[in-house]
Write an enzyme that holds these catalytic residues in place. Sequence first.
Site, PDB file in Angstrom:
ATOM      1  N   ASN A   9       0.882  -1.172   0.000  1.00  0.00           N
ATOM      2  CA  ASN A   9       0.000   0.000   0.000  1.00  0.00           C
ATOM      3  C   ASN A   9       0.915   1.216   0.000  1.00  0.00           C
ATOM      4  OD1 ASN A   9      -1.789   2.052   0.473  1.00  0.00           O
ATOM      5  ND2 ASN A   9      -2.384   1.378   2.523  1.00  0.00           N
ATOM      6  N   TRP A  10       1.021   1.836  -1.155  1.00  0.00           N
ATOM      7  CA  TRP A  10       1.940   2.980  -1.264  1.00  0.00           C
ATOM      8  C   TRP A  10       1.412   4.237  -0.573  1.00  0.00           C
ATOM      9  CZ3 TRP A  10       3.639   2.915  -7.162  1.00  0.00           C
ATOM     10  CH2 TRP A  10       4.555   1.869  -7.347  1.00  0.00           C
ATOM     11  N   LYS A  11       0.132   4.229  -0.220  1.00  0.00           N
ATOM     12  CA  LYS A  11      -0.501   5.411   0.393  1.00  0.00           C
ATOM     13  C   LYS A  11      -0.269   6.630  -0.509  1.00  0.00           C
ATOM     14  CE  LYS A  11      -0.181   3.149   4.830  1.00  0.00           C
ATOM     15  NZ  LYS A  11      -0.051   3.217   6.274  1.00  0.00           N
ATOM     16  N   HIS A  94      -9.565   1.319   4.878  1.00  0.00           N
ATOM     17  CA  HIS A  94      -8.274   1.448   5.577  1.00  0.00           C
ATOM     18  C   HIS A  94      -8.468   2.359   6.797  1.00  0.00           C
ATOM     19  CE1 HIS A  94      -4.138   2.458   6.494  1.00  0.00           C
ATOM     20  NE2 HIS A  94      -3.798   1.381   5.828  1.00  0.00           N
ATOM     21  N   GLU A  96      -6.793   4.681   7.946  1.00  0.00           N
ATOM     22  CA  GLU A  96      -6.546   6.108   7.692  1.00  0.00           C
ATOM     23  C   GLU A  96      -7.771   6.766   7.060  1.00  0.00           C
ATOM     24  OE1 GLU A  96      -2.869   5.481   5.601  1.00  0.00           O
ATOM     25  OE2 GLU A  96      -1.971   4.832   7.490  1.00  0.00           O
ATOM     26  N   GLU A 166      -5.365  -5.019  10.458  1.00  0.00           N
ATOM     27  CA  GLU A 166      -4.316  -4.030  10.707  1.00  0.00           C
ATOM     28  C   GLU A 166      -4.582  -3.321  12.037  1.00  0.00           C
ATOM     29  OE1 GLU A 166      -2.361  -2.718   6.740  1.00  0.00           O
ATOM     30  OE2 GLU A 166      -4.018  -1.385   7.148  1.00  0.00           O
ATOM     31  N   GLY A 172       2.713   2.107  10.863  1.00  0.00           N
ATOM     32  CA  GLY A 172       3.693   3.174  10.741  1.00  0.00           C
ATOM     33  C   GLY A 172       4.425   3.502  12.031  1.00  0.00           C
ATOM     34  N   SER A 212       3.556  -2.368  10.274  1.00  0.00           N
ATOM     35  CA  SER A 212       5.014  -2.464  10.449  1.00  0.00           C
ATOM     36  C   SER A 212       5.593  -3.815  10.011  1.00  0.00           C
ATOM     37  CB  SER A 212       5.406  -2.130  11.889  1.00  0.00           C
ATOM     38  OG  SER A 212       5.017  -0.799  12.211  1.00  0.00           O
ATOM     39  N   GLY A 234       5.002   1.294   4.643  1.00  0.00           N
ATOM     40  CA  GLY A 234       6.347   1.865   4.478  1.00  0.00           C
ATOM     41  C   GLY A 234       7.357   0.962   3.774  1.00  0.00           C
TER      42      GLY A 234
HETATM   43  P1  13P Z   1       3.097   0.239   7.673  1.00  0.00           P
HETATM   44  O1  13P Z   1       3.555  -1.037   7.037  1.00  0.00           O
HETATM   45  O2  13P Z   1       3.838   1.439   7.204  1.00  0.00           O
HETATM   46  O3  13P Z   1       3.019   0.113   9.161  1.00  0.00           O
HETATM   47  O4  13P Z   1       1.585   0.481   7.162  1.00  0.00           O
HETATM   48  C1  13P Z   1       0.677  -0.546   7.245  1.00  0.00           C
HETATM   49  C2  13P Z   1      -0.520  -0.170   6.470  1.00  0.00           C
HETATM   50  O5  13P Z   1      -1.272   0.714   6.851  1.00  0.00           O
HETATM   51  C3  13P Z   1      -0.769  -0.873   5.208  1.00  0.00           C
HETATM   52  O6  13P Z   1      -2.030  -0.604   4.720  1.00  0.00           O
END
Ligand code: 13P
Length: 250
Positions: A9-11, A94, A96, A166, A172, A212, A234
Amino acid sequence: MRKKVIAGNWKMNMKPLQAEEYMREFIELIKNAQSEVIICAPYIDLERLVEITKKTNIKIGAQNMHWEETGAYTGEVSGSMLKSIGVEYVIIGHSERRQYFAETDETVNKKVKAALNNELKPIVCVGETLEQKEKGITNQVITNQTKLALEGLTQEQVENIIIAYEPIWAIGTGKTATSEDANNCIISIREEISKIYGQNIASRVIIQYGGSVKASNAQELFTTSDIDGALVGGASLKPEEFEKIVNYDK
Ligand code: 13P
């Protein structure tokens, strides 16, 4: 036996040229991977990425969509639009989006249905906050989110979704759930699916862990009984780092 599905997931990262450069390198690095590999990129990168990955083992996903097909929804993108450019997956719900963009269990459910109606495979995210974890209500939260996300789906549709567990406190932050805790949470989610759709269907649904995930913990997570891969933030932003997660078994 369920296969492993590893999604990046590149966000909100990667402009089209960066995305293209990444993908050309990544294709070579993972061409012999055993797992299914998905990259979920920003909308502006999708068409180009679909084109570049056409004859490869990499699938492309979006990070969100609207539940309506067309209409006066300024700034939104629909499932049929994603489908029209060859996108195959879409992340839905998600944390976020739940946290910053008012996504609710109800909109998640509408989006899941719209994705499936457009033959897109949704990657549905569930997970508890730190506060909920400390209150000891993790299982209740994640099984309830799962139930509401899947409400009204047929057995056949449920087999076409991926769930990503998640825990929000692990996203993150560098803090990963222990493989045992993550596996137990995923077992609870699978049991919830089993209650609604039966054991047979539940045993076939892919359930990923996210939060993570990195090269150093991937193998431990992926060799548990129920974790079927990962949704990686990440550590998916650099091809050589993400490759180590995808090729965790090499
Ligand atoms: P990280 O791997 O950066 O913790 O993010 C996880 C995430 O939100 C994947 O959708």
